[in-house]
Design a protein around this motif. Structure first.
Motif, PDB file in Angstrom:
ATOM      1  N   HIS A  87     -34.271  -1.144 -23.062  1.00 39.42           N
ATOM      2  CA  HIS A  87     -34.512   0.271 -22.797  1.00 39.42           C
ATOM      3  C   HIS A  87     -33.176   0.952 -22.565  1.00 39.42           C
ATOM      4  CE1 HIS A  87     -38.931   0.067 -22.264  1.00 39.42           C
ATOM      5  NE2 HIS A  87     -38.652  -1.206 -21.995  1.00 39.42           N
ATOM      6  N   LYS A  89     -31.209   4.910 -21.834  1.00 38.28           N
ATOM      7  CA  LYS A  89     -31.453   6.262 -21.342  1.00 38.28           C
ATOM      8  C   LYS A  89     -30.398   7.203 -21.900  1.00 38.28           C
ATOM      9  CE  LYS A  89     -32.550   8.820 -17.179  1.00 38.28           C
ATOM     10  NZ  LYS A  89     -33.452   9.721 -17.852  1.00 38.28           N
ATOM     11  N   VAL A 130     -37.074   3.200 -31.258  1.00 36.70           N
ATOM     12  CA  VAL A 130     -38.034   4.289 -31.085  1.00 36.70           C
ATOM     13  C   VAL A 130     -37.490   5.233 -30.024  1.00 36.70           C
ATOM     14  CG1 VAL A 130     -40.404   4.878 -30.424  1.00 36.70           C
ATOM     15  CG2 VAL A 130     -39.954   2.763 -31.665  1.00 36.70           C
ATOM     16  N   VAL A 131     -37.488   6.552 -30.337  1.00 34.48           N
ATOM     17  CA  VAL A 131     -37.030   7.565 -29.384  1.00 34.48           C
ATOM     18  C   VAL A 131     -38.251   8.119 -28.660  1.00 34.48           C
ATOM     19  CG1 VAL A 131     -35.789   9.736 -29.107  1.00 34.48           C
ATOM     20  CG2 VAL A 131     -35.126   8.158 -30.922  1.00 34.48           C
ATOM     21  N   GLN A 132     -38.234   8.066 -27.308  1.00 35.12           N
ATOM     22  CA  GLN A 132     -39.327   8.585 -26.486  1.00 35.12           C
ATOM     23  C   GLN A 132     -38.743   9.543 -25.458  1.00 35.12           C
ATOM     24  OE1 GLN A 132     -40.872   4.969 -24.816  1.00 35.12           O
ATOM     25  NE2 GLN A 132     -42.083   4.480 -26.626  1.00 35.12           N
ATOM     26  N   GLY A 133     -38.621  10.822 -25.831  1.00 33.49           N
ATOM     27  CA  GLY A 133     -38.042  11.811 -24.921  1.00 33.49           C
ATOM     28  C   GLY A 133     -36.580  11.512 -24.672  1.00 33.49           C
ATOM     29  N   ASP A 134     -36.227  11.227 -23.409  1.00 32.09           N
ATOM     30  CA  ASP A 134     -34.834  10.915 -23.073  1.00 32.09           C
ATOM     31  C   ASP A 134     -34.599   9.409 -22.983  1.00 32.09           C
ATOM     32  OD1 ASP A 134     -36.215  10.451 -20.725  1.00 32.09           O
ATOM     33  OD2 ASP A 134     -34.602  11.207 -19.438  1.00 32.09           O
ATOM     34  N   LYS A 135     -35.464   8.633 -23.609  1.00 31.39           N
ATOM     35  CA  LYS A 135     -35.328   7.175 -23.603  1.00 31.39           C
ATOM     36  C   LYS A 135     -35.348   6.639 -25.028  1.00 31.39           C
ATOM     37  CE  LYS A 135     -37.473   6.268 -19.112  1.00 31.39           C
ATOM     38  NZ  LYS A 135     -37.136   7.531 -18.560  1.00 31.39           N
ATOM     39  N   VAL A 137     -36.197   2.907 -27.004  1.00 34.71           N
ATOM     40  CA  VAL A 137     -36.743   1.564 -26.838  1.00 34.71           C
ATOM     41  C   VAL A 137     -36.380   0.762 -28.082  1.00 34.71           C
ATOM     42  CG1 VAL A 137     -38.814   0.187 -26.493  1.00 34.71           C
ATOM     43  CG2 VAL A 137     -38.648   2.433 -25.438  1.00 34.71           C
TER      44      VAL A 137
END
Length: 177
Positions: A87, A89, A130-135, A137
């Motif tokens: 993960h 950030k 994979v981009v999830q908002g400000d994270k 993965v």
């Protein structure tokens, strides 16, 4: 800990390990990994439920390489059975960083510190980002490819010629699993 001449790696249920020449292949429900293990005096054998790495030599370097090979094989077995996940950030102070995955081999980092030109990071091997908002993965079966991809993303956001105490923007690894 003293280096050993023989190392045994347990192979869990559902994982098959085959040795063909110097190439070791592991297969599991998450995928498969092949790697070549070639070093003078070291043999790698796959028995029922375990992999044996051994040497007949007594020198320090060869015994250390046996341990390294055992760690690599253990990581391969864990990768194909459980997989790995990192993960990351996205951190910024003023200019919101825009991260996009382009195809299977590039991560584009736009608007970094207000720069007009986007920065690029390479995705290594079969790693999935994979981009999830400000994270971000990162998932995959090969621990080395996953770690190199994460390092490429971190290095693409490296800031030069500015005070690192003030400019802390970037994309950083938060957890490894």
């Amino acid at each position: 800990m003293a280096a050993e001449k023989v190392r045994e790696i347990a192979v869990p249920q559902g994982v098959t390990v085959t040795v063909s020449g110097a190439t070791l292949t592991t297969k599991g429900q998450k995928g498969q990994i092949s790697r070549e293990f070639r070093f003078p005096g070291i043999t790698v054998k796959a028995d029922a439920g375990k992999v044996i790495v051994e040497t007949s030599k007594d020198d320090k370097q060869t015994k250390a390489t046996v341990g390294t090979y055992a760690s690599h094989i253990k990581n391969m077995v864990t990768g194909v059975s459980e997989g790995y996940e990192y993960h990351m950030k996205i951190v910024y102070a003023h200019f919101p960083i825009q991260v996009k995955v382009e195809g299977k081999d590039k991560v584009t980092i736009g608007n970094f510190l207000g720069e007009r030109k986007a920065r690029l990071a390479n995705i290594v091997g079969e790693t999935k980002v994979v981009v999830q908002g400000d994270k971000l993965v990162l998932t995959g079966v090969n621990k080395e490819e996953l770690g190199q991809t994460a390092a490429n993303i971190e290095q693409a956001c490296r800031i030069r010629k500015r005070d690192p105490r003030v400019f802390q923007d970037g994309i950083y690894i938060t957890t490894k699993a």
